[in-house]
Design a protein around this motif. Structure first.
Motif, short mmCIF file in Angstrom:
data_model
loop_
_atom_site.label_atom_id
_atom_site.label_comp_id
_atom_site.label_asym_id
_atom_site.label_seq_id
_atom_site.Cartn_x
_atom_site.Cartn_y
_atom_site.Cartn_z
N SER A 135 8.84 -4.08 -5.46
CA SER A 135 9.62 -5.28 -5.83
C SER A 135 9.85 -6.16 -4.62
N ALA A 136 10.10 -5.53 -3.46
CA ALA A 136 10.41 -6.29 -2.25
C ALA A 136 9.18 -7.07 -1.76
N CYS A 137 8.00 -6.47 -1.86
CA CYS A 137 6.81 -7.14 -1.33
C CYS A 137 6.18 -8.08 -2.36
N GLY A 138 6.58 -7.94 -3.64
CA GLY A 138 6.08 -8.84 -4.66
C GLY A 138 4.64 -8.62 -5.06
N ASP A 139 4.08 -7.46 -4.74
CA ASP A 139 2.70 -7.15 -5.13
C ASP A 139 2.71 -6.69 -6.59
N PRO A 140 2.20 -7.50 -7.52
CA PRO A 140 2.30 -7.12 -8.93
C PRO A 140 1.53 -5.85 -9.28
N HIS A 141 0.41 -5.60 -8.60
CA HIS A 141 -0.34 -4.36 -8.86
C HIS A 141 0.51 -3.16 -8.46
N ALA A 142 1.14 -3.25 -7.28
CA ALA A 142 2.00 -2.16 -6.83
C ALA A 142 3.19 -1.98 -7.78
N GLU A 143 3.72 -3.09 -8.29
CA GLU A 143 4.87 -3.00 -9.21
C GLU A 143 4.49 -2.25 -10.49
N ILE A 144 3.30 -2.53 -11.00
CA ILE A 144 2.87 -1.86 -12.23
C ILE A 144 2.72 -0.36 -11.98
N GLU A 145 2.06 0.02 -10.88
CA GLU A 145 1.86 1.44 -10.59
C GLU A 145 3.20 2.13 -10.32
N ALA A 146 4.10 1.45 -9.61
CA ALA A 146 5.40 2.03 -9.33
C ALA A 146 6.21 2.22 -10.61
N ALA A 147 6.11 1.24 -11.51
CA ALA A 147 6.84 1.34 -12.77
C ALA A 147 6.33 2.52 -13.60
N LEU B 4 0.83 -1.20 0.00
CA LEU B 4 0.00 0.00 0.00
C LEU B 4 0.87 1.26 0.00
N ARG B 5 1.95 1.25 0.77
CA ARG B 5 2.86 2.40 0.79
C ARG B 5 3.47 2.61 -0.59
N ALA B 6 3.83 1.51 -1.27
CA ALA B 6 4.40 1.63 -2.61
C ALA B 6 3.41 2.29 -3.56
N ARG B 7 2.14 1.91 -3.46
CA ARG B 7 1.13 2.48 -4.35
C ARG B 7 0.92 3.97 -4.07
N VAL B 8 0.91 4.35 -2.78
CA VAL B 8 0.73 5.77 -2.44
C VAL B 8 1.93 6.58 -2.91
N LEU B 9 3.14 6.05 -2.72
CA LEU B 9 4.33 6.74 -3.20
C LEU B 9 4.30 6.90 -4.72
N ALA B 10 3.84 5.88 -5.40
CA ALA B 10 3.73 5.97 -6.86
C ALA B 10 2.74 7.06 -7.26
N GLN B 11 1.60 7.12 -6.57
CA GLN B 11 0.60 8.15 -6.86
C GLN B 11 1.18 9.54 -6.60
N LEU B 12 1.90 9.69 -5.52
CA LEU B 12 2.52 10.98 -5.19
C LEU B 12 3.52 11.37 -6.28
N ALA B 13 4.32 10.41 -6.75
CA ALA B 13 5.31 10.69 -7.79
C ALA B 13 4.64 11.12 -9.09
N VAL B 14 3.56 10.45 -9.45
CA VAL B 14 2.85 10.80 -10.68
C VAL B 14 2.32 12.22 -10.62
N MET B 15 1.69 12.58 -9.50
CA MET B 15 1.14 13.93 -9.37
C MET B 15 2.25 14.98 -9.37
N THR B 16 3.35 14.67 -8.72
CA THR B 16 4.46 15.63 -8.65
C THR B 16 5.10 15.82 -10.02
N ALA B 17 5.33 14.72 -10.73
CA ALA B 17 5.94 14.80 -12.06
C ALA B 17 5.04 15.55 -13.02
N ASP B 18 3.74 15.27 -12.96
CA ASP B 18 2.83 15.93 -13.89
C ASP B 18 2.73 17.42 -13.62
N ALA B 19 3.03 17.83 -12.38
CA ALA B 19 3.02 19.25 -12.05
C ALA B 19 4.30 19.94 -12.53
N GLY B 20 5.17 19.19 -13.24
CA GLY B 20 6.40 19.77 -13.76
C GLY B 20 7.58 19.67 -12.82
#
Length: 886
Positions: A486-498, A453-469
């Motif tokens: 990658s460490a937790c092996g959650d494939p959904h989180a891996e896709i969002e993080a990628a 869950l933390r990986a997914r939230v971090l990914a969401q934060l990164a997307v919003m930050t990058a899109d803001a320039g």
């Protein structure tokens, strides 16, 4: 009505439609006789229709179509919740049902009371309308007017597909006189307004023309037990279920229903030949006449009976699942809000499983009015936010996410704060980015989220930050997200993080990392059954393959995209496939194919309700027109698109190129100066390479040596990569070496320009970038000294440009075969140089920078093979007479 009066024109329109096919909407106010008219037309034509009813009480999505498509409207329990896949899956499901109706359904369909239809039913009707006439299918819908705005807009949209409207008006005095005593007709018309339902009641002696009075008169003819049964039936719904009614009434009701039919309160309606109320107004009037306490008790009994039927469908007379929404409404009538909220959530789940996101949001919104414990309320609000998101109402979605976070914080549930932060995916306009960023930061303050869950939230934060320039600030959370996933092996989180990490890769040196992420996402998404995510991974692979000159990777990615699009009907996959084909065709110089694929992609997206697809279409269209040097190739609607677009570098560079192509030089210069002031473009701008490559032609035209040097330095890191730049969703163009060579020439580095352009010839030939190959040959011919090689290059460039359909470059290449090696601007400066003017004097005379004049002078000396100014002045008269232009 025992006697049918008037309606000759309307009857003719309906019976004609039965043969012609298409959609016909019979509309008018309640009681105007819509169903009576349709029944009369069916009898007159000797036709039989399959009927579906839209009940006034809440029902599952697509309820009126269940008689038309038995068994085909089963909910999809695997309904997706991916940003674009959800809407696309809904479109695909409706298209599939529409194909079933048109290919193997009944030829004549009657949908009653469309003013109560759910959104999904109306959208399916729109799909059917597009092919109904051609398939020989007629759909007749009855509609009460005026309808709710949302319904009215969808029904009005059917006119685009040839839908015919048959409006009904109240009876005239002559028509009223045919049903009642002629002397009494004026008075009846005044009391009833000519409404056929009331006129008929007066004609039958049921009352004075006032509906409540008519209904009271009809009820008075029944015994107390019969009256109680009819009242219970009215609370249960418009269509009478005698099994359930027996449970609510506590006694068999067959005889009671027969009496109610004889009294004129009920009718027997096809296709199941069950009792229904004679008119929705009759049922509404019966319910409205109940005492509040009696209504609550009947509603409670009805809710309990329906709950039992849900647990045991056989109790419902074998009619299948009982609508959860109806049970919720009954508990609400009974004054039990907790039970109503619980059933509303179940109704929302049913609606979402059937891709009816508007209905899901409505059910959850009703449930949210109930007082609940903080954690339960947070869960409900997250569900409501998801439904609003899938329905495309992003501002409402954000509001619910914020409210959910507040309730979650009150309950100490960081996981629910995170759930609210993750609802809005792929939507990054400024307000959304700001709200979601705050929600992510709030969620990350909880230490017990868990790695996935933390990986997914971090990914969401990164997307919003990058899109803001702020790509630099987004890099750290994106990297951390990928490590945790990658460490937790959650494939959904891996896709969002990628995905988040890929957004931060703006340096050409990041190409290997992008390729690795493309492989990862394609692999994980395929395993999870997420075709859209897998396709996007392959698009990253194609981008890397082209840039590195690895055509094996390109072809592998293209084959995978074709396979994914071939295995799934999702429109979004077909959109990506056509965009990819348009990009590849452009690189190969197959412009007609490129434009056709771009138009097809845009049509798919617009049909799916995505107007933003025009952005890609216009960007691609401008690129093609500029490559061809042909203003007539610019896409239609471009001026309006530019008028509504922001002042962004990526859009401004297209504005300037279009102005230059169409000869609006003042406009081109104005926009160019705006872009020029932003140089050097920040390297963390996601589109900086695209802006700079498209800026090169403008720098060349305006002979801006200083800008040429700046852009040359910025693009130089791409030189180690021999292939094409671009993306599969917009366009690819050839090697960066061509742009670097053109910029070097403008900056006065003729030797460097020749080296780079020779390199570009080899590279563009290797990757099949034929349009760029023609432009490269032309550019090299211009910078080489006049002679056989330059002439041969120009001829080859002219020949290739002509074969590809590039009139602008073909004409320019043809003019370059003359003996004059100087451009028009260079010849102008050469004349002033021959007058022994200094660079400063020439710059002042031509209103150019001294640096630009220096660059031109170096180029003039190189092309005329003069070692210095003195030699040039001495030899100028001979050069001036060669290839002199008028």
């Amino acid at each position: 009505m025992s006697t049918f009066v008037g309606r000759d024109r309307e009857l003719a329109a309906l019976t004609g439609a039965f043969e012609a096919g298409g959609v016909v909407l019979v509309d008018g106010p309640a009681g105007i006789g819509k169903t009576t008219l349709v029944d009369r037309a069916l009898r007159q034509a000797g036709a039989t229709a399959v009927r579906g009813y839209c009940p006034a009480e809440p029902a599952p999505p697509l309820w009126p179509w269940r008689a038309v498509l038995p068994g085909a409207v089963a909910p999809d329990l695997q309904a997706p919740f991916e940003p674009t896949a959800a809407a696309s899956a809904r479109f695909a499901a409706l298209a599939r049902l529409s194909d079933t109706v048109l290919a193997g359904g009944p030829p004549l369909i009657l949908l009653e009371d469309l003013h109560w239809a759910d959104v999904a039913s109306l959208d399916l009707l729109r799909h059917v309308a597009q092919g109904a006439a051609g398939a020989g299918v007629t759909v007749v819908g009855t509609v009460r007017s005026p309808s709710h705005d949302a319904v009215a807009l969808r029904l009005a949209d059917l006119a685009r597909y040839g839908a015919v409207r048959v409006p009904l008006s109240p009876f005239t005095l002559d028509e009223v006189a045919r049903l009642v005593d002629a002397a009494a007709a004026p008075g009846v018309l005044a009391r009833t307004g000519g409404l056929p339902l009331l006129v008929a009641a007066v004609g039958a002696g049921s009352g004075p023309g006032d509906l409540p009075a008519v209904v009271r008169t009809l009820l008075a003819t029944l015994s107390p037990q019969e009256r109680a049964a009819v009242q219970a039936a009215a609370v249960l719904g418009e269509e009478v279920d005698d099994s359930l009614l027996t449970v609510v009434a506590g006694t068999p009701v067959d005889g009671f229903l027969t009496a109610a039919r004889h009294a004129g309160l009920l009718i027997v309606a096809p296709p199941e030949h069950r009792y229904r109320f004679a008119h929705a107004l009759v049922r509404d009037t019966i319910v409205a006449g109940l005492e509040p306490a009696a209504l609550r008790e009947l509603a409670r009994s009805a809710a309990v009976a329906l709950e039992s039927a849900t647990a045991s469908p056989a109790a419902a007379g074998g009619r299948g699942a009982v609508p959860a929404a109806r049970i919720a409404a009954l508990w609400r009538q009974a004054g039990v809000p907790g039970a109503a909220a619980a059933w509303s959530r179940r109704a929302a789940a049913q609606a979402r499983a059937a891709h009816a996101y508007d209905d899901a949001a409505a059910h959850l919104s009703a449930a949210s009015t109930v007082e609940l414990p903080p954690a339960e309320r947070a869960e409900l609000l997250v569900e409501l936010a998801q439904a609003e998101y899938l329905a495309g109402r992003y501002d409402r979605c954000l509001d619910h996410c914020v409210d959910a976070a507040g309730s979650a914080a009150e309950a100490g549930r960081g996981d629910l704060v995170a759930a609210g932060a993750l609802v809005l995916q792929g939507v990054t306009y400024a307000h959304a980015g700001s709200v979601v960023t705050r929600l992510c930061q709030r969620a990350l303050a909880y230490p017990d989220l868990g790695d996935g869950l933390r990986a997914r939230v971090l990914a969401q934060l990164a997307v919003m930050t990058a899109d803001a320039g702020q790509v630099g600030q987004a890099a750290a959370p994106a990297r951390e997200s990928l490590v945790l996933a990658s460490a937790c092996g959650d494939p959904h989180a891996e896709i969002e993080a990628a995905r988040a990490r890929e957004m931060t890769l703006v340096d050409p040196a990041d190409t290997p990392e992008r390729l690795r992420l493309g492989d990862l996402v394609a692999d994980r998404a395929e395993a999870l059954g997420q075709p859209l995510a897998a396709l996007i991974g392959h698009e990253w692979r194609m981008q890397c393959g082209y840039l590195t000159g690895r055509l094996d990777v390109v072809e592998s990615a293209a084959a995978a995209i074709e396979d994914l699009a071939g295995r799934s009907p999702l429109p979004v996959l077909q959109w990506h496939r056509n965009r990819m084909l348009a990009s590849r065709a452009t690189l190969a110089g197959r412009f007609d194919d490129a434009v056709a694929h771009s138009r097809h992609a845009t049509a798919i997206a617009l049909a799916s309700g995505d107007p933003s697809a025009n952005v890609m279409h216009f960007a691609h269209g401008v690129h093609v027109a500029v490559l061809r040097g042909d203003p007539s190739a610019l896409p239609e609607g471009l001026d309006a698109a530019f008028a509504g677009a922001p002042l962004d570098p990526l859009i401004d560079v297209q504005r300037a190129n279009v102005a230059l192509l169409t000869g609006a030089l003042t406009d081109a210069r104005e926009v160019y100066d705006r872009l020029r002031a932003r140089l050097p473009l920040p390297a963390d701008h996601p589109a900086w390479p695209a802006v700079l490559t498209q800026l090169t032609g403008l720098i060349e035209h305006f002979a801006d040596a200083e800008a040429a040097e700046i852009v040359h330095r910025q693009l130089l890191p791409f030189r180690p990569f021999p292939g094409a730049l671009g993306t599969a969703t917009v366009f690819f163009h050839g090697t960066v070496s061509r742009f670097l060579g053109q910029l070097a020439a403008v900056a006065g580095d003729t030797t460097g320009a020749v080296e780079l352009l020779r390199e570009a010839l080899t590279r563009n030939r290797a990757i099949g970038a034929r349009a760029d190959l023609a432009l490269t040959g032309l550019a090299l011919a211009r910078v080489l000294p006049a002679g056989p090689e330059a002439a041969a290059l120009a001829r080859d460039a002219a020949d290739l440009a002509t074969r590809l359909g590039m009139p602008g470059p073909a004409a320019a290449a043809g003019s370059s075969t003359s003996a004059d090696p100087l451009t028009a601007r260079e010849r102008e400066i050469a004349g002033l140089l021959a007058e022994a003017l200094t660079n400063r004097q020439i710059a002042a005379r031509l209103v150019l920078s001294e640096r630009t004049i220096e660059s031109h002078v170096r180029s003039i000396l190189a092309k005329t093979q003069c070692t210095n100014r003195t030699e040039f002045v001495a030899r100028w008269p001979a050069h001036h007479s060669i290839g002199k232009r008028p």
